[in-house]
Design an enzyme around this catalytic site. Structure first.
Site, PDB file in Angstrom:
ATOM      1  N   ARG A  79      -0.045 -19.650  27.383  1.00  0.00           N
ATOM      2  CA  ARG A  79       1.234 -19.226  26.795  1.00  0.00           C
ATOM      3  C   ARG A  79       0.958 -18.524  25.465  1.00  0.00           C
ATOM      4  O   ARG A  79       0.028 -18.895  24.753  1.00  0.00           O
ATOM      5  CB  ARG A  79       2.143 -20.421  26.532  1.00  0.00           C
ATOM      6  CG  ARG A  79       2.590 -21.145  27.783  1.00  0.00           C
ATOM      7  CD  ARG A  79       3.650 -20.333  28.543  1.00  0.00           C
ATOM      8  NE  ARG A  79       4.224 -21.107  29.621  1.00  0.00           N
ATOM      9  CZ  ARG A  79       3.736 -21.154  30.866  1.00  0.00           C
ATOM     10  NH1 ARG A  79       2.648 -20.465  31.173  1.00  0.00           N
ATOM     11  NH2 ARG A  79       4.322 -21.885  31.796  1.00  0.00           N
TER      12      ARG A  79
ATOM     13  N   ILE B  47       2.397  -9.784   2.530  1.00  0.00           N
ATOM     14  CA  ILE B  47       1.889 -10.988   3.206  1.00  0.00           C
ATOM     15  C   ILE B  47       0.494 -10.712   3.756  1.00  0.00           C
ATOM     16  O   ILE B  47      -0.263 -11.627   4.011  1.00  0.00           O
ATOM     17  CB  ILE B  47       2.821 -11.471   4.346  1.00  0.00           C
ATOM     18  CG1 ILE B  47       2.958 -10.419   5.451  1.00  0.00           C
ATOM     19  CG2 ILE B  47       4.174 -11.901   3.804  1.00  0.00           C
ATOM     20  CD1 ILE B  47       3.560 -10.966   6.745  1.00  0.00           C
ATOM     21  N   ASP B  48       0.144  -9.421   3.957  1.00  0.00           N
ATOM     22  CA  ASP B  48      -1.125  -9.075   4.614  1.00  0.00           C
ATOM     23  C   ASP B  48      -2.347  -9.325   3.723  1.00  0.00           C
ATOM     24  O   ASP B  48      -3.467  -9.379   4.220  1.00  0.00           O
ATOM     25  CB  ASP B  48      -1.120  -7.595   5.031  1.00  0.00           C
ATOM     26  CG  ASP B  48       0.048  -7.251   5.933  1.00  0.00           C
ATOM     27  OD1 ASP B  48       0.577  -8.164   6.585  1.00  0.00           O
ATOM     28  OD2 ASP B  48       0.431  -6.069   5.979  1.00  0.00           O
TER      29      ASP B  48
ATOM     30  N   ARG C 109      -2.661 -27.007  27.837  1.00  0.00           N
ATOM     31  CA  ARG C 109      -2.533 -25.550  27.963  1.00  0.00           C
ATOM     32  C   ARG C 109      -3.404 -24.806  26.969  1.00  0.00           C
ATOM     33  O   ARG C 109      -3.861 -25.359  25.974  1.00  0.00           O
ATOM     34  CB  ARG C 109      -1.085 -25.133  27.684  1.00  0.00           C
ATOM     35  CG  ARG C 109      -0.167 -25.336  28.856  1.00  0.00           C
ATOM     36  CD  ARG C 109       1.256 -24.988  28.480  1.00  0.00           C
ATOM     37  NE  ARG C 109       2.091 -24.965  29.670  1.00  0.00           N
ATOM     38  CZ  ARG C 109       3.408 -24.966  29.652  1.00  0.00           C
ATOM     39  NH1 ARG C 109       4.054 -25.003  28.511  1.00  0.00           N
ATOM     40  NH2 ARG C 109       4.090 -24.924  30.782  1.00  0.00           N
TER      41      ARG C 109
ATOM     42  N   GLU D  63      -2.576  -9.655  14.698  1.00  0.00           N
ATOM     43  CA  GLU D  63      -1.985  -8.557  15.483  1.00  0.00           C
ATOM     44  C   GLU D  63      -2.909  -7.342  15.591  1.00  0.00           C
ATOM     45  O   GLU D  63      -2.807  -6.560  16.533  1.00  0.00           O
ATOM     46  CB  GLU D  63      -0.639  -8.140  14.897  1.00  0.00           C
ATOM     47  CG  GLU D  63      -0.724  -7.545  13.487  1.00  0.00           C
ATOM     48  CD  GLU D  63       0.628  -7.147  12.910  1.00  0.00           C
ATOM     49  OE1 GLU D  63       1.669  -7.325  13.567  1.00  0.00           O
ATOM     50  OE2 GLU D  63       0.631  -6.643  11.758  1.00  0.00           O
TER      51      GLU D  63
ATOM     52  N   MET E 157       0.875 -11.737  11.967  1.00  0.00           N
ATOM     53  CA  MET E 157       0.939 -10.368  11.430  1.00  0.00           C
ATOM     54  C   MET E 157      -0.346 -10.082  10.650  1.00  0.00           C
ATOM     55  O   MET E 157      -1.322 -10.819  10.760  1.00  0.00           O
ATOM     56  CB  MET E 157       2.168 -10.219  10.544  1.00  0.00           C
ATOM     57  CG  MET E 157       3.451 -10.055  11.320  1.00  0.00           C
ATOM     58  SD  MET E 157       4.819  -9.681  10.196  1.00  0.00           S
ATOM     59  CE  MET E 157       6.006  -9.003  11.341  1.00  0.00           C
TER      60      MET E 157
ATOM     61  N   ASP F 234       0.803  -1.214   0.000  1.00  0.00           N
ATOM     62  CA  ASP F 234       0.000   0.000   0.000  1.00  0.00           C
ATOM     63  C   ASP F 234       0.848   1.282   0.000  1.00  0.00           C
ATOM     64  O   ASP F 234       0.687   2.159  -0.863  1.00  0.00           O
ATOM     65  CB  ASP F 234      -0.892  -0.097   1.252  1.00  0.00           C
ATOM     66  CG  ASP F 234      -1.721   1.123   1.447  1.00  0.00           C
ATOM     67  OD1 ASP F 234      -2.106   1.717   0.437  1.00  0.00           O
ATOM     68  OD2 ASP F 234      -1.988   1.466   2.614  1.00  0.00           O
ATOM     69  N   GLY F 235       1.783   1.382   0.956  1.00  0.00           N
ATOM     70  CA  GLY F 235       2.611   2.587   1.058  1.00  0.00           C
ATOM     71  C   GLY F 235       3.412   2.822  -0.210  1.00  0.00           C
ATOM     72  O   GLY F 235       3.521   3.958  -0.710  1.00  0.00           O
TER      73      GLY F 235
ATOM     74  N   HIS G  82       8.342 -11.879  12.269  1.00  0.00           N
ATOM     75  CA  HIS G  82       8.916 -11.818  10.925  1.00  0.00           C
ATOM     76  C   HIS G  82       9.235 -13.185  10.335  1.00  0.00           C
ATOM     77  O   HIS G  82       9.565 -13.266   9.144  1.00  0.00           O
ATOM     78  CB  HIS G  82      10.151 -10.916  10.936  1.00  0.00           C
ATOM     79  CG  HIS G  82       9.801  -9.477  11.168  1.00  0.00           C
ATOM     80  ND1 HIS G  82       9.576  -8.977  12.423  1.00  0.00           N
ATOM     81  CD2 HIS G  82       9.579  -8.458  10.299  1.00  0.00           C
ATOM     82  CE1 HIS G  82       9.257  -7.694  12.330  1.00  0.00           C
ATOM     83  NE2 HIS G  82       9.251  -7.359  11.047  1.00  0.00           N
TER      84      HIS G  82
HETATM   85  O1  F6P Z   1       2.888  -5.218   6.003  1.00  0.00           O
HETATM   86  C1  F6P Z   1       3.663  -6.343   6.257  1.00  0.00           C
HETATM   87  C2  F6P Z   1       3.997  -6.440   7.729  1.00  0.00           C
HETATM   88  O2  F6P Z   1       4.755  -7.625   7.929  1.00  0.00           O
HETATM   89  C3  F6P Z   1       2.792  -6.392   8.655  1.00  0.00           C
HETATM   90  O3  F6P Z   1       2.082  -7.603   8.717  1.00  0.00           O
HETATM   91  C4  F6P Z   1       3.457  -6.002   9.952  1.00  0.00           C
HETATM   92  O4  F6P Z   1       2.551  -5.347  10.809  1.00  0.00           O
HETATM   93  C5  F6P Z   1       4.531  -5.039   9.497  1.00  0.00           C
HETATM   94  O5  F6P Z   1       4.794  -5.342   8.143  1.00  0.00           O
HETATM   95  C6  F6P Z   1       5.802  -5.132  10.280  1.00  0.00           C
HETATM   96  O6  F6P Z   1       6.655  -4.123   9.853  1.00  0.00           O
HETATM   97  P1  F6P Z   1       8.190  -4.051  10.231  1.00  0.00           P
HETATM   98  O7  F6P Z   1       8.913  -5.043   9.373  1.00  0.00           O
HETATM   99  O8  F6P Z   1       8.556  -2.633   9.929  1.00  0.00           O
HETATM  100  O9  F6P Z   1       8.308  -4.396  11.677  1.00  0.00           O
END
Ligand code: F6P
Length: 356
Positions: free
Chosen positions: A271, A132-133, A168, A227, A175, A109-110, A277
């Site tokens: 837990r 990946i989102d 548990r 997240e 992410m 997006d950015g 990443h």
């Molecule tokens: O947009 C991809 C992504 O991996 C998101 O899922 C996550 O919130 C973000 O980037 C993490 O960003 P950075 O690598 O800057 O920690």
């Protein structure tokens, strides 16, 4: 024809497969010269580029990350030179000086917002959706998503056996930013008992009730939380704010938050694991290799036909394209009528909703 390629924003599996496909298709079918711009738009602000020939992309199809490097902070429209002006015009001059006729920009997006800015300055651009989102508008899939889901599924499989052994509650945080695609598909693929998404604020008590019921039957509970998910009347959990990033907010930590909120309400130990990443690294799945290759080839076709200022998309099983301007600055969330949500509920999974 001389085309520059860059990868912007966070990395993801399949970037190299796109670089390879664009490069080979442009060389083979158009006799083009291809230049790789290093570290995203930073390579245009502080010029760093290198030629890409067929041998340069040999053997990279299955390689994770990006051979060109990337950067998620350099936005030439908000990055200022010594004279106080943004460096976008300088970047355009660099392209002209290098004789680059157009750009293939691979990013999320950015990155598409920046690409659209260059298109408005008259630079011919083709965008390729990476994340990946899976949250980019108008495309049913971005490459990298399938690979991330595969990591989540495998992680849940692993967490399930230790959860079962100890009786548990195990929480896996995925992410995905503000969209729940990774949490939903990863959770379904990994057999989670509870799936919590940003699109559906959850009740801690409802989740605790599922855990208590499972304590007395199956013994363990597997929770997959995205997240961006948050409890009713709670804000999303922010891990960091990066002042110099085009998208400053970094989410993360809701799994730990939920673990602390649940512990007093259930009998078994809780837990939490933040997958982080790990979801973005490593080799792309075969699906992502093929999708990235299709996207790269389609991007090359758009370049050849002079169809610029568009982003490649997958709609159904068709590779097509949409105007860049219709993508930039938007995000695609999981719709509440998505069939997978109905399937989850039909199978008796919990989405953390309070009883009515
Ligand atoms: O947009 C991809 C992504 O991996 C998101 O899922 C996550 O919130 C973000 O980037 C993490 O960003 P950075 O690598 O800057 O920690």
């Amino acid at each position: 024809m001389h085309i520059g390629i860059l990868t912007g924003g966070g990395d993801c599996p399949g970037l190299n497969a796109v670089i390879r496909a664009v490069t080979l298709a442009l060389i083979n079918e158009a006799g083009a010269t291809v230049t790789g711009i290093e570290r995203g738009f930073l390579g245009l602000c502080r010029p760093a580029m290198r030629p890409l020939r067929a041998p340069d992309v040999e053997g990279i199809l299955s390689l994770g990350g990006t051979i060109l490097g990337t950067h998620n902070r350099c936005d030439p429209f908000h990055y200022f030179g010594a004279d106080g002006a943004d460096v976008s015009a300088q970047a355009v001059t660099t392209l002209q000086r290098e004789g680059i006729d157009g750009l293939v920009v691979i990013g999320g997006d950015g990155t598409m917002v920046i690409a659209e800015g260059f298109a408005r300055l008259g630079v011919p651009v083709v965008g390729v959706p990476k994340t990946i989102d899976n949250d980019l508008m108008h495309t049913d899939r971005s490459f990298g998503f399938d690979s991330a889901v595969a990591v989540v599924a495998e992680s849940l499989d692993r967490l399930a056996t230790t959860a079962k052994s100890h009786g548990r509650v195990m929480i896996a945080e995925t992410m995905g930013r503000y969209a729940g695609w990774i949490g939903l598909e990863g959770g379904m693929a990994g057999g989670a008992d509870v799936i919590l998404l940003p699109e559906l604020p959850f009740s801690v008590e409802a989740v605790a009730e599922v855990c208590r019921q499972r304590e007395s039957r199956e013994g363990d509970t597997l929770i997959c939380i995205a997240e961006g998910a948050h409890a009713l009347n709670q804000d999303q959990v922010v891990r960091a704010r990066l002042a110099d990033s085009p998208e400053p907010v970094r989410l993360g930590g809701v799994g730990q938050w939920l673990s602390q909120a649940l512990q007093p309400l259930v009998g078994s130990e809780v837990r939490s694991t933040q997958l982080g990443h790990v979801q973005r690294g490593g080799s792309p799945t075969p699906f992502d290799r093929v999708l990235a290759t299709r996207f790269g080839y389609h991007a090359a076709q758009l370049v050849r036909s002079g169809d610029f200022n568009r982003m490649v998309v997958l709609q159904g099983d068709t590779c097509t394209s949409v105007p860049l301007a219709s993508v930039a600055g938007q995000s695609r969330k999981v719709p509440l009528d998505h069939p997978l949500l109905a399937a989850a509920q039909g199978l008796g999974l919990s989405l953390g909703q309070p009883r009515v």
